[in-house]
Write a protein that holds these residues in place. Structure first.
Motif, PDB file in Angstrom:
ATOM      1  N   ARG A   2       0.861  -1.196   0.000  1.00 32.21           N
ATOM      2  CA  ARG A   2       0.000   0.000   0.000  1.00 32.21           C
ATOM      3  C   ARG A   2       0.890   1.237   0.000  1.00 32.21           C
ATOM      4  O   ARG A   2       1.677   1.448   0.926  1.00 32.21           O
ATOM      5  CB  ARG A   2      -0.922   0.003   1.218  1.00 32.21           C
ATOM      6  N   VAL A   4       0.761   5.396  -0.503  1.00 34.05           N
ATOM      7  CA  VAL A   4      -0.055   6.606  -0.576  1.00 34.05           C
ATOM      8  C   VAL A   4       0.731   7.685  -1.309  1.00 34.05           C
ATOM      9  O   VAL A   4       1.898   7.941  -0.990  1.00 34.05           O
ATOM     10  CB  VAL A   4      -0.448   7.085   0.833  1.00 34.05           C
ATOM     11  N   HIS A  25       0.680  -2.881  -7.167  1.00 35.40           N
ATOM     12  CA  HIS A  25       0.669  -2.224  -5.862  1.00 35.40           C
ATOM     13  C   HIS A  25      -0.670  -1.520  -5.637  1.00 35.40           C
ATOM     14  O   HIS A  25      -1.342  -1.110  -6.587  1.00 35.40           O
ATOM     15  CB  HIS A  25       1.815  -1.231  -5.760  1.00 35.40           C
ATOM     16  N   GLN A  26      -1.024  -1.359  -4.380  1.00 36.60           N
ATOM     17  CA  GLN A  26      -2.222  -0.595  -4.040  1.00 36.60           C
ATOM     18  C   GLN A  26      -1.805   0.867  -3.891  1.00 36.60           C
ATOM     19  O   GLN A  26      -1.349   1.292  -2.832  1.00 36.60           O
ATOM     20  CB  GLN A  26      -2.847  -1.102  -2.735  1.00 36.60           C
ATOM     21  N   VAL A  28      -2.645   4.696  -3.678  1.00 33.67           N
ATOM     22  CA  VAL A  28      -3.792   5.505  -3.256  1.00 33.67           C
ATOM     23  C   VAL A  28      -3.483   6.980  -3.450  1.00 33.67           C
ATOM     24  O   VAL A  28      -2.584   7.521  -2.786  1.00 33.67           O
ATOM     25  CB  VAL A  28      -4.122   5.235  -1.778  1.00 33.67           C
ATOM     26  N   ALA A  51      -0.190   2.334   5.444  1.00 33.02           N
ATOM     27  CA  ALA A  51       0.693   2.500   4.278  1.00 33.02           C
ATOM     28  C   ALA A  51       2.100   2.013   4.601  1.00 33.02           C
ATOM     29  O   ALA A  51       2.637   2.265   5.680  1.00 33.02           O
ATOM     30  CB  ALA A  51       0.744   3.960   3.859  1.00 33.02           C
ATOM     31  N   SER A  52       2.703   1.323   3.653  1.00 33.12           N
ATOM     32  CA  SER A  52       4.116   0.944   3.773  1.00 33.12           C
ATOM     33  C   SER A  52       5.015   2.088   3.344  1.00 33.12           C
ATOM     34  O   SER A  52       6.099   2.281   3.886  1.00 33.12           O
ATOM     35  CB  SER A  52       4.405  -0.287   2.897  1.00 33.12           C
TER      36      SER A  52
END
Length: 250
Positions: A2, A4, A25-26, A28, A51-52
């Motif tokens: 994740r 951002v 990947h997610q 956002v 978030a990573s």
């Protein structure tokens, strides 16, 4: 993973979101358009939770010296505080080639202040210094225009396609934190006056480019190497003429 992307609905941010999504990947996007405001803190804790990695490619709405400094100081401090609470493991910021060379230039001074906050935050980080984007060439010309004259200094200039900036930032984000900086630039090095003389001709723009060693860029005279990277920079592959042709085709 994740990730951002602060400023994720803008020119570079939207490209980063797209590229990261293509690689599974997610990604956002977070911006005032999505209810996230780094200046006020609105929606920030919720956005970075889980978030990573957080990528910051946001920019100040005003380039006036005091306003841009306030933007980067406040928004970066708020963002880093939220990341600490959320346990984010990697902060990636997009900055500008030349910041450390010209702290007397308002915008560069503001980016330096941002970078110092990142370095001292305790959050593992990577900072990507990029040269000017092809996409901003017309704006640069417009800001240097007086009547039908465009005044440009004959300093070195090495712009890059936004697509390649986004790719490098994305790759950096999914790697281990550098706890340092990398530089990226386009594959071609020009004189700024010559680049814009050729660019205006390609745009079929009738304005005249005048070589002026005292012409201002971001409110100051530039020196020979202020806008180009040092040795070891990562260079893109897209040349301006090819990029311009592809934009025209679309």
């Amino acid at each position: 993973m994740r990730i951002v992307v602060i400023g994720g609905t803008g020119l570079i941010g939207s490209k980063i979101v797209s590229k990261l999504g293509e690689h599974g990947h997610q990604a956002v996007p977070a911006s005032p358009n999505t209810g996230v405001n780094t200046l006020t803190g609105e929606g920030l804790d919720e956005a970075v939770a889980g978030a990573s990695v957080v990528i910051d490619v946001s920019n100040s709405p005003s380039f006036e010296d005091a306003a841009v400094l306030e933007f980067f100081r406040t928004s970066t401090a708020n963002l880093l505080a939220a990341e600490k609470k959320a346990g984010v493991g990697h902060h990636v910021a997009l900055s500008v080639v030349g910041t450390e060379k010209r702290p007397d230039v308002g915008y560069f001074r503001a980016k330096l202040a941002q970078e110092k906050l990142i370095e001292e935050s305790g959050v593992p980080f990577s900072i990507v210094h990029a040269t000017q984007f092809f996409e901003f060439a017309r704006r640069i010309a417009d800001e240097a225009t007086d009547g039908d004259i465009v005044r440009m200094a004959p300093v070195l200039f090495q712009p890059i396609a936004g697509e390649e900036v986004a790719r490098t930032v994305g790759r950096t984000a999914v790697g281990a934190p550098l706890n340092g900086r990398i530089e990226i630039a386009g594959p071609e090095r020009f004189r700024m006056d010559g680049f814009f003389r050729d660019a205006l001709a390609a745009w079929d723009d009738k304005r005249t480019v005048v070589t002026d060693p005292h012409a201002h860029y971001f409110g100051a005279e530039m020196h020979e190497h202020d806008l180009v990277p040092g040795d070891g920079a990562t260079l893109g592959e897209i040349e301006y003429s090819g990029w311009l042709a592809s934009v025209g085709a679309r």
